[in-house]
Design a protein around this motif. Structure first.
Motif, PDB file in Angstrom:
ATOM      1  N   VAL A 194      14.013   0.885  54.574  1.00  0.00           N
ATOM      2  CA  VAL A 194      13.573  -0.145  55.514  1.00  0.00           C
ATOM      3  C   VAL A 194      13.109  -1.374  54.750  1.00  0.00           C
ATOM      4  O   VAL A 194      13.355  -2.509  55.169  1.00  0.00           O
ATOM      5  CB  VAL A 194      12.449   0.391  56.421  1.00  0.00           C
ATOM      6  N   TYR A 195      12.464  -1.159  53.619  1.00  0.00           N
ATOM      7  CA  TYR A 195      12.045  -2.303  52.787  1.00  0.00           C
ATOM      8  C   TYR A 195      13.254  -3.125  52.363  1.00  0.00           C
ATOM      9  O   TYR A 195      13.246  -4.360  52.472  1.00  0.00           O
ATOM     10  CB  TYR A 195      11.295  -1.804  51.550  1.00  0.00           C
ATOM     11  N   ARG A 196      14.309  -2.472  51.874  1.00  0.00           N
ATOM     12  CA  ARG A 196      15.488  -3.213  51.417  1.00  0.00           C
ATOM     13  C   ARG A 196      16.111  -4.016  52.557  1.00  0.00           C
ATOM     14  O   ARG A 196      16.507  -5.175  52.391  1.00  0.00           O
ATOM     15  CB  ARG A 196      16.516  -2.254  50.831  1.00  0.00           C
ATOM     16  N   GLN A 197      16.191  -3.385  53.723  1.00  0.00           N
ATOM     17  CA  GLN A 197      16.755  -4.055  54.886  1.00  0.00           C
ATOM     18  C   GLN A 197      15.901  -5.244  55.301  1.00  0.00           C
ATOM     19  O   GLN A 197      16.410  -6.333  55.569  1.00  0.00           O
ATOM     20  CB  GLN A 197      16.875  -3.051  56.034  1.00  0.00           C
ATOM     21  N   TYR A 198      14.610  -5.041  55.348  1.00  0.00           N
ATOM     22  CA  TYR A 198      13.700  -6.111  55.736  1.00  0.00           C
ATOM     23  C   TYR A 198      13.748  -7.249  54.725  1.00  0.00           C
ATOM     24  O   TYR A 198      13.782  -8.427  55.090  1.00  0.00           O
ATOM     25  CB  TYR A 198      12.270  -5.566  55.846  1.00  0.00           C
ATOM     26  N   LYS A 199      13.762  -6.904  53.475  1.00  0.00           N
ATOM     27  CA  LYS A 199      13.794  -7.912  52.412  1.00  0.00           C
ATOM     28  C   LYS A 199      15.051  -8.775  52.539  1.00  0.00           C
ATOM     29  O   LYS A 199      15.008 -10.007  52.403  1.00  0.00           O
ATOM     30  CB  LYS A 199      13.775  -7.215  51.049  1.00  0.00           C
ATOM     31  N   GLU A 200      16.172  -8.129  52.816  1.00  0.00           N
ATOM     32  CA  GLU A 200      17.433  -8.858  52.946  1.00  0.00           C
ATOM     33  C   GLU A 200      17.423  -9.792  54.152  1.00  0.00           C
ATOM     34  O   GLU A 200      17.789 -10.964  54.059  1.00  0.00           O
ATOM     35  CB  GLU A 200      18.588  -7.861  53.068  1.00  0.00           C
TER      36      GLU A 200
END
Length: 328
Positions: A194-200
């Motif tokens: 979820v962090y990677r998705q949010y960051k993107e």
């Protein structure tokens, strides 16, 4: 300061947002707490029993009142019926402040006594049987987005929003409404996904993002998070007997929270305060307008039968300096 807590379901974001709200209340700061999650648990996490939480007024049920109040005398908005969740304020609009009394708070907010301070709690309302199969939950959070669009908060004033889980936070432009977003991540592959998705998603909008590692039980967990999220990792939180007692409905005195977790909350507070000097109200307003135009063209104009793009006041910039003029 406007602060969001996000993360995957079960990550502990509601628990951590409630602890942060308690921490702010203990400092005497004015706080508006908003539960914008599909699973409405912030009230009970703040110490309300189930019956008290069920009686909290749903913002979605008061949407006509919210729209009518915020519209004010703005000549670009023909009626409350033509306002949608992304409608931006303009000359003549009424703005909300953290420390004031107004009809929106009267209808939608309830005081919760925490650590000798009264926090205003607002909730979107639960997902009901009537919504199943016929409505999108994100329409319920529209009241929150509309209020945030018309909110002017100052230094040492706090609005804390417990957001929807996972990538659902990106179903509207609300993810750009915050000075700082705390992403709660467990030390697992699913936790950091979820962090990677949010960051993107957030990268193109300059969203300030910090990771709070939760359920971190040792050096291996800490090393994993550091490797996966790098400098975005702000602080970690481990097991808490205090939280376990709260979840059993037996909350101890807040001052008995473990020292390590109290230090973690102070770190969150310091990080939030540090963003005040970085505020860019012009960018904030520009992003608000961007999502409004996007919604107007994709569905809003057709649904309301009005030209919602004409609601944009090109000379208006939301900011602390416009409060007196807007509420005079």
């Amino acid at each position: 300061m406007k602060i969001a807590f996000v993360g995957k379901g079960g990550s502990g974001k509601t628990t951590l947002s409630s602890l942060f709200i308690r921490h702010l209340a203990a400092t005497g700061a004015p706080v508006v707490a908003i539960d914008a999650d599909i699973n409405q648990h912030l009230g009970t996490a703040l110490g309300l029993d189930d019956a008290e939480a069920a009686r909290l007024p749903a913002m979605g049920e008061h949407l006509p009142l919210i729209k009518d109040y915020l519209r004010g005398t703005n000549p670009r908005i023909a009626s409350a019926e033509t306002m949608i969740k992304t409608t931006p304020p303009g000359e003549g609009s009424r703005l909300l402040r953290v420390c004031e009394d107004n009809p929106v708070y009267d209808a939608c907010a309830r005081p919760v006594e925490l650590e000798g301070n009264a926090v205003r709690l607002m909730v979107t309302g639960p997902f009901t049987d009537d919504d199943l199969g016929v409505a999108c939950y994100h329409s319920k959070t529209g009241a929150v987005e509309l209020c945030l669009n018309h909110l002017v908060d100052g230094r040492d004033e706090y609005v804390v929003v417990d957001m929807t889980a996972g990538s659902d936070s990106f179903a509207s432009g609300m993810f750009t409404r915050f000075d700082l977003t705390f992403l709660v991540a467990e030390p697992t592959r699913r936790g950091v996904s979820v962090y990677r998705q949010y960051k993107e998603y957030a990268a193109d909008y300059g969203v300030a993002l910090k990771v709070v590692g939760n359920k971190v039980h040792g050096p291996d967990d800490l090393d994993f998070l550091r490797a996966e999220v790098g400098d975005d990792l702000l602080v970690t939180v481990g097991h808490s007997d205090w939280v376990r007692a709260l979840e059993k409905g037996r909350p101890p005195r807040f001052e008995t929270l473990e020292d390590a977790n109290r230090r973690a909350l102070r770190t969150l507070h310091e990080a939030a305060d540090a963003t005040y000097g970085l505020r860019d109200w012009e960018r904030y307003t520009r992003q608000m307008v961007h999502f409004h135009l996007k919604n107007a063209r994709s569905w809003g104009n057709e649904r309301t039968g009005a030209d919602l793009e004409a609601q944009v006041d090109p000379g208006f910039v939301l900011g602390e300096g416009v409060v007196a003029a807007a509420t005079a």
